[in-house]
Design a protein around this motif. Structure first.
Motif, PDB file in Angstrom:
ATOM      1  N   VAL A  81       0.893  -1.164   0.000  1.00 38.65           N
ATOM      2  CA  VAL A  81       0.000   0.000   0.000  1.00 38.65           C
ATOM      3  C   VAL A  81       0.929   1.211   0.000  1.00 38.65           C
ATOM      4  O   VAL A  81       1.539   1.536   1.024  1.00 38.65           O
ATOM      5  CB  VAL A  81      -0.934   0.032   1.219  1.00 38.65           C
ATOM      6  N   ASP A  82       1.061   1.851  -1.140  1.00 41.25           N
ATOM      7  CA  ASP A  82       2.039   2.923  -1.287  1.00 41.25           C
ATOM      8  C   ASP A  82       1.384   4.265  -0.974  1.00 41.25           C
ATOM      9  O   ASP A  82       0.621   4.799  -1.773  1.00 41.25           O
ATOM     10  CB  ASP A  82       2.613   2.931  -2.710  1.00 41.25           C
ATOM     11  N   LEU A  83       1.710   4.786   0.192  1.00 38.59           N
ATOM     12  CA  LEU A  83       1.190   6.080   0.631  1.00 38.59           C
ATOM     13  C   LEU A  83       2.330   7.090   0.762  1.00 38.59           C
ATOM     14  O   LEU A  83       2.249   8.039   1.532  1.00 38.59           O
ATOM     15  CB  LEU A  83       0.464   5.926   1.974  1.00 38.59           C
ATOM     16  N   SER A  84       3.370   6.887  -0.026  1.00 43.65           N
ATOM     17  CA  SER A  84       4.564   7.717   0.095  1.00 43.65           C
ATOM     18  C   SER A  84       4.552   8.926  -0.823  1.00 43.65           C
ATOM     19  O   SER A  84       5.277   9.898  -0.587  1.00 43.65           O
ATOM     20  CB  SER A  84       5.821   6.883  -0.192  1.00 43.65           C
ATOM     21  N   VAL A  85       3.754   8.882  -1.876  1.00 46.14           N
ATOM     22  CA  VAL A  85       3.723   9.965  -2.860  1.00 46.14           C
ATOM     23  C   VAL A  85       2.273  10.370  -3.086  1.00 46.14           C
ATOM     24  O   VAL A  85       1.395   9.516  -3.192  1.00 46.14           O
ATOM     25  CB  VAL A  85       4.367   9.531  -4.194  1.00 46.14           C
ATOM     26  N   GLY A  86       2.020  11.666  -3.188  1.00 48.53           N
ATOM     27  CA  GLY A  86       0.647  12.135  -3.341  1.00 48.53           C
ATOM     28  C   GLY A  86       0.193  12.176  -4.775  1.00 48.53           C
ATOM     29  O   GLY A  86      -0.157  13.241  -5.298  1.00 48.53           O
ATOM     30  N   THR A  87       0.202  11.022  -5.438  1.00 47.63           N
ATOM     31  CA  THR A  87      -0.219  11.004  -6.843  1.00 47.63           C
ATOM     32  C   THR A  87      -1.659  10.532  -6.942  1.00 47.63           C
ATOM     33  O   THR A  87      -2.030   9.501  -6.377  1.00 47.63           O
ATOM     34  CB  THR A  87       0.708  10.091  -7.687  1.00 47.63           C
ATOM     35  N   PRO A  88      -2.529  11.291  -7.630  1.00 46.88           N
ATOM     36  CA  PRO A  88      -3.941  10.908  -7.724  1.00 46.88           C
ATOM     37  C   PRO A  88      -4.127   9.550  -8.385  1.00 46.88           C
ATOM     38  O   PRO A  88      -3.366   9.158  -9.275  1.00 46.88           O
ATOM     39  CB  PRO A  88      -4.548  12.029  -8.585  1.00 46.88           C
ATOM     40  N   VAL A  89      -5.180   8.842  -7.946  1.00 46.07           N
ATOM     41  CA  VAL A  89      -5.461   7.511  -8.490  1.00 46.07           C
ATOM     42  C   VAL A  89      -6.870   7.413  -9.070  1.00 46.07           C
ATOM     43  O   VAL A  89      -7.196   6.418  -9.723  1.00 46.07           O
ATOM     44  CB  VAL A  89      -5.288   6.413  -7.411  1.00 46.07           C
ATOM     45  N   ASP A  90      -7.684   8.427  -8.846  1.00 49.07           N
ATOM     46  CA  ASP A  90      -9.064   8.384  -9.328  1.00 49.07           C
ATOM     47  C   ASP A  90      -9.144   8.920 -10.760  1.00 49.07           C
ATOM     48  O   ASP A  90      -8.254   9.648 -11.213  1.00 49.07           O
ATOM     49  CB  ASP A  90      -9.962   9.200  -8.395  1.00 49.07           C
ATOM     50  N   PRO A  91     -10.227   8.605 -11.474  1.00 46.68           N
ATOM     51  CA  PRO A  91     -10.318   9.023 -12.881  1.00 46.68           C
ATOM     52  C   PRO A  91     -10.327  10.541 -13.048  1.00 46.68           C
ATOM     53  O   PRO A  91     -10.862  11.279 -12.208  1.00 46.68           O
ATOM     54  CB  PRO A  91     -11.656   8.424 -13.343  1.00 46.68           C
ATOM     55  N   THR A  92      -9.745  10.991 -14.146  1.00 45.00           N
ATOM     56  CA  THR A  92      -9.873  12.393 -14.531  1.00 45.00           C
ATOM     57  C   THR A  92     -11.343  12.668 -14.851  1.00 45.00           C
ATOM     58  O   THR A  92     -11.979  11.889 -15.558  1.00 45.00           O
ATOM     59  CB  THR A  92      -9.006  12.683 -15.766  1.00 45.00           C
ATOM     60  N   PRO A  93     -11.917  13.750 -14.353  1.00 41.44           N
ATOM     61  CA  PRO A  93     -13.339  14.020 -14.564  1.00 41.44           C
ATOM     62  C   PRO A  93     -13.729  14.039 -16.038  1.00 41.44           C
ATOM     63  O   PRO A  93     -12.959  14.514 -16.893  1.00 41.44           O
ATOM     64  CB  PRO A  93     -13.530  15.396 -13.922  1.00 41.44           C
ATOM     65  N   ALA A  94     -14.919  13.548 -16.325  1.00 37.89           N
ATOM     66  CA  ALA A  94     -15.394  13.456 -17.707  1.00 37.89           C
ATOM     67  C   ALA A  94     -15.401  14.816 -18.389  1.00 37.89           C
ATOM     68  O   ALA A  94     -15.048  14.936 -19.575  1.00 37.89           O
ATOM     69  CB  ALA A  94     -16.788  12.831 -17.730  1.00 37.89           C
ATOM     70  N   VAL A  95     -15.786  15.877 -17.667  1.00 35.42           N
ATOM     71  CA  VAL A  95     -15.863  17.195 -18.282  1.00 35.42           C
ATOM     72  C   VAL A  95     -14.492  17.652 -18.767  1.00 35.42           C
ATOM     73  O   VAL A  95     -14.374  18.348 -19.795  1.00 35.42           O
ATOM     74  CB  VAL A  95     -16.464  18.221 -17.285  1.00 35.42           C
ATOM     75  N   VAL A  96     -13.444  17.240 -18.078  1.00 33.24           N
ATOM     76  CA  VAL A  96     -12.088  17.603 -18.475  1.00 33.24           C
ATOM     77  C   VAL A  96     -11.632  16.740 -19.651  1.00 33.24           C
ATOM     78  O   VAL A  96     -11.037  17.242 -20.614  1.00 33.24           O
ATOM     79  CB  VAL A  96     -11.127  17.463 -17.287  1.00 33.24           C
ATOM     80  N   GLN A  97     -11.893  15.441 -19.576  1.00 30.15           N
ATOM     81  CA  GLN A  97     -11.523  14.562 -20.689  1.00 30.15           C
ATOM     82  C   GLN A  97     -12.195  15.000 -21.989  1.00 30.15           C
ATOM     83  O   GLN A  97     -11.576  14.984 -23.060  1.00 30.15           O
ATOM     84  CB  GLN A  97     -11.909  13.118 -20.365  1.00 30.15           C
ATOM     85  N   GLU A  98     -13.457  15.389 -21.888  1.00 30.08           N
ATOM     86  CA  GLU A  98     -14.178  15.821 -23.087  1.00 30.08           C
ATOM     87  C   GLU A  98     -13.571  17.095 -23.666  1.00 30.08           C
ATOM     88  O   GLU A  98     -13.445  17.239 -24.893  1.00 30.08           O
ATOM     89  CB  GLU A  98     -15.650  16.033 -22.737  1.00 30.08           C
ATOM     90  N   ALA A  99     -13.177  18.015 -22.817  1.00 28.42           N
ATOM     91  CA  ALA A  99     -12.546  19.243 -23.299  1.00 28.42           C
ATOM     92  C   ALA A  99     -11.219  18.943 -23.982  1.00 28.42           C
ATOM     93  O   ALA A  99     -10.876  19.556 -25.001  1.00 28.42           O
ATOM     94  CB  ALA A  99     -12.334  20.210 -22.125  1.00 28.42           C
ATOM     95  N   LEU A 100     -10.461  17.993 -23.420  1.00 27.24           N
ATOM     96  CA  LEU A 100      -9.185  17.619 -24.025  1.00 27.24           C
ATOM     97  C   LEU A 100      -9.399  16.987 -25.393  1.00 27.24           C
ATOM     98  O   LEU A 100      -8.706  17.313 -26.372  1.00 27.24           O
ATOM     99  CB  LEU A 100      -8.431  16.657 -23.108  1.00 27.24           C
ATOM    100  N   ARG A 101     -10.370  16.082 -25.486  1.00 27.45           N
ATOM    101  CA  ARG A 101     -10.648  15.441 -26.779  1.00 27.45           C
ATOM    102  C   ARG A 101     -11.082  16.464 -27.820  1.00 27.45           C
ATOM    103  O   ARG A 101     -10.652  16.403 -28.981  1.00 27.45           O
ATOM    104  CB  ARG A 101     -11.725  14.368 -26.608  1.00 27.45           C
ATOM    105  N   ALA A 102     -11.917  17.404 -27.422  1.00 28.25           N
ATOM    106  CA  ALA A 102     -12.411  18.406 -28.362  1.00 28.25           C
ATOM    107  C   ALA A 102     -11.289  19.309 -28.876  1.00 28.25           C
ATOM    108  O   ALA A 102     -11.408  19.903 -29.953  1.00 28.25           O
ATOM    109  CB  ALA A 102     -13.493  19.250 -27.698  1.00 28.25           C
ATOM    110  N   ALA A 103     -10.197  19.399 -28.103  1.00 30.73           N
ATOM    111  CA  ALA A 103      -9.081  20.267 -28.480  1.00 30.73           C
ATOM    112  C   ALA A 103      -7.922  19.497 -29.107  1.00 30.73           C
ATOM    113  O   ALA A 103      -6.835  20.063 -29.275  1.00 30.73           O
ATOM    114  CB  ALA A 103      -8.593  21.026 -27.252  1.00 30.73           C
ATOM    115  N   ALA A 104      -8.155  18.241 -29.458  1.00 27.94           N
ATOM    116  CA  ALA A 104      -7.053  17.385 -29.916  1.00 27.94           C
ATOM    117  C   ALA A 104      -6.433  17.871 -31.228  1.00 27.94           C
ATOM    118  O   ALA A 104      -5.246  17.626 -31.484  1.00 27.94           O
ATOM    119  CB  ALA A 104      -7.542  15.946 -30.074  1.00 27.94           C
ATOM    120  N   ASP A 105      -7.196  18.542 -32.063  1.00 24.04           N
ATOM    121  CA  ASP A 105      -6.657  19.072 -33.321  1.00 24.04           C
ATOM    122  C   ASP A 105      -5.999  20.413 -33.021  1.00 24.04           C
ATOM    123  O   ASP A 105      -6.666  21.449 -32.963  1.00 24.04           O
ATOM    124  CB  ASP A 105      -7.787  19.235 -34.346  1.00 24.04           C
ATOM    125  N   ALA A 106      -4.695  20.393 -32.813  1.00 24.80           N
ATOM    126  CA  ALA A 106      -3.977  21.596 -32.357  1.00 24.80           C
ATOM    127  C   ALA A 106      -2.679  21.759 -33.135  1.00 24.80           C
ATOM    128  O   ALA A 106      -1.583  21.567 -32.599  1.00 24.80           O
ATOM    129  CB  ALA A 106      -3.703  21.506 -30.860  1.00 24.80           C
TER     130      ALA A 106
END
Length: 376
Positions: free
Chosen positions: A29-54
């Motif tokens: 159980v690695d509690l040594s580093v504060g790295t998130p483990v939960d999913p990136t929110p859908a609203v953020v993923q959708e914004a990233l996908r919509a901006a993929a043509d850059a």
């Protein structure tokens, strides 16, 4: 400067403890580093996908909608109603800005960079990268009579603190700002855990739902002169992999940083800027993530205290700052024997030598497993 002049990366020294913890049945159980483990929110993923043509180069300064979103977020969540969007710039994560700020400000040999005695190591490293002198400043009185050589050019604050979770109140911040302006010191406040305040409302400074900002008018009046707030969405929005952060405050200071960053090519990719804009405009996912961490924190704190550790501060943020009155490495070993890896407080300064930092950033299953092992 020579890389040899930098300290060793502290987490590399945890390899033996990690190996012992990994050998426990059921895995580490690695509690040594504060790295998130939960999913990136859908609203953020959708914004990233919509901006993929850059195909074109992004703006180092950030898009106008992004800078306006930061200003609106400060007004809505941080009690800062008059942040000028011209005093906002996205950064490639907040650690990058912390490490390079002394250099970007033109500091060098003979200049003092102050930071807390218990602090994330990058404040010290940033001073060294610039060739400046790092100095622990745990209280302004500790600086003694000031001279041109001893007055810091840059003073770091970190509230909520990583690792201790300590929160600096409005009165404390206001005194620092008044002192800094009297002596011509730039104050940079690392506030990355502000949304994760665990104190009851009755125990907080009124005015905003988060911990106080250096840019709050109760702290700095009607001017942001000489002040910079550093912020990251890695923790509140699970965006550590996006490197989505920003610096905000004094327009003149931000423009100084901008000029150097344009020359150096330090640019946040346009799709990430779009994702960051979406993240800052949606408070629902932040509240949901905070609730997840609150549940994990309650489970883990009870288990840690049951194991015989005392939890100090830890009023905000993603860590428990705990001790059982012994050298931190002994506590690390005791927890590794139970299959749990934590970080010794000595990583954060000599004053942390008897504490360990225990991260809440693990899945519900791993937090439950840690609690079971501590109770066994």
């Amino acid at each position: 400067m020579s890389v040899r002049a930098l300290p060793d990366f502290p987490w590399d020294s945890l390899a033996p403890a990690k190996e012992r913890a990994s050998a426990v049945p059921g895995g580490i159980v690695d509690l040594s580093v504060g790295t998130p483990v939960d999913p990136t929110p859908a609203v953020v993923q959708e914004a990233l996908r919509a901006a993929a043509d850059a195909p074109g180069y992004p703006l180092t300064y950030g898009t106008a909608p992004l800078r306006e979103a930061v200003a609106a977020w400060f007004a809505r969540r941080r009690g800062v109603p008059a942040l000028d969007p011209d005093g906002v710039m996205p950064t490639i994560g907040s650690k990058e800005l912390v490490a390079w700020l002394p250099t970007l400000l033109g500091l060098g040999a003979g200049d003092v960079v102050g930071f807390p005695g218990i602090a994330y190591p990058t404040y010290d490293v940033g001073a060294r990268l610039a060739g400046a002198r790092p100095q622990v400043v745990d209280g302004l009185a500790a600086l003694g009579p000031l001279t041109a050589a001893t007055t810091p050019k840059l003073l770091w604050l970190n509230s909520p603190s990583n690792p201790t979770g300590r929160v600096l109140g409005v009165d404390h911040l206001a005194k620092v700002v008044a002192w800094a302006r009297q002596h011509g010191v730039v104050v940079a406040s690392d506030e990355c855990y502000a949304e994760l305040d665990w104190r009851p409302e009755s125990a907080r400074d009124g005015g905003s739902p988060t911990t106080p900002s250096i840019l709050d008018p109760r702290v700095c009046g009607d001017s942001h002169e000489g002040l910079l707030a550093v912020y990251s969405t890695s923790k509140q929005s699970n965006l550590a992999g996006y490197r989505a952060a920003f610096v905000a405050g004094d327009v003149a200071l931000v423009r100084r940083l901008l000029e150097v960053r344009k020359h150096a090519g330090m640019i946040v990719p346009w799709p990430v800027q779009q994702a960051l804009t979406a993240a800052l405009g949606d408070d629902v996912h932040v509240a949901e993530q905070k609730a997840r961490y609150a549940a994990r924190r309650a489970t883990l704190r009870a288990a840690v205290e049951g194991f015989g550790l005392r939890v100090d501060h830890s009023d905000a943020g993603l860590y428990l700052w705990a001790t059982r009155g012994e050298d931190a490495l002994a506590t690390v070993d005791a927890l590794a024997a139970r299959g749990i890896l934590v970080a010794p407080g000595s990583f954060y300064g000599e004053a942390g030598r008897q504490h360990v930092r225990i991260a809440l950033t693990a899945t519900d299953e791993r937090i439950a497993t840690a609690a079971e092992r501590l109770a066994g």
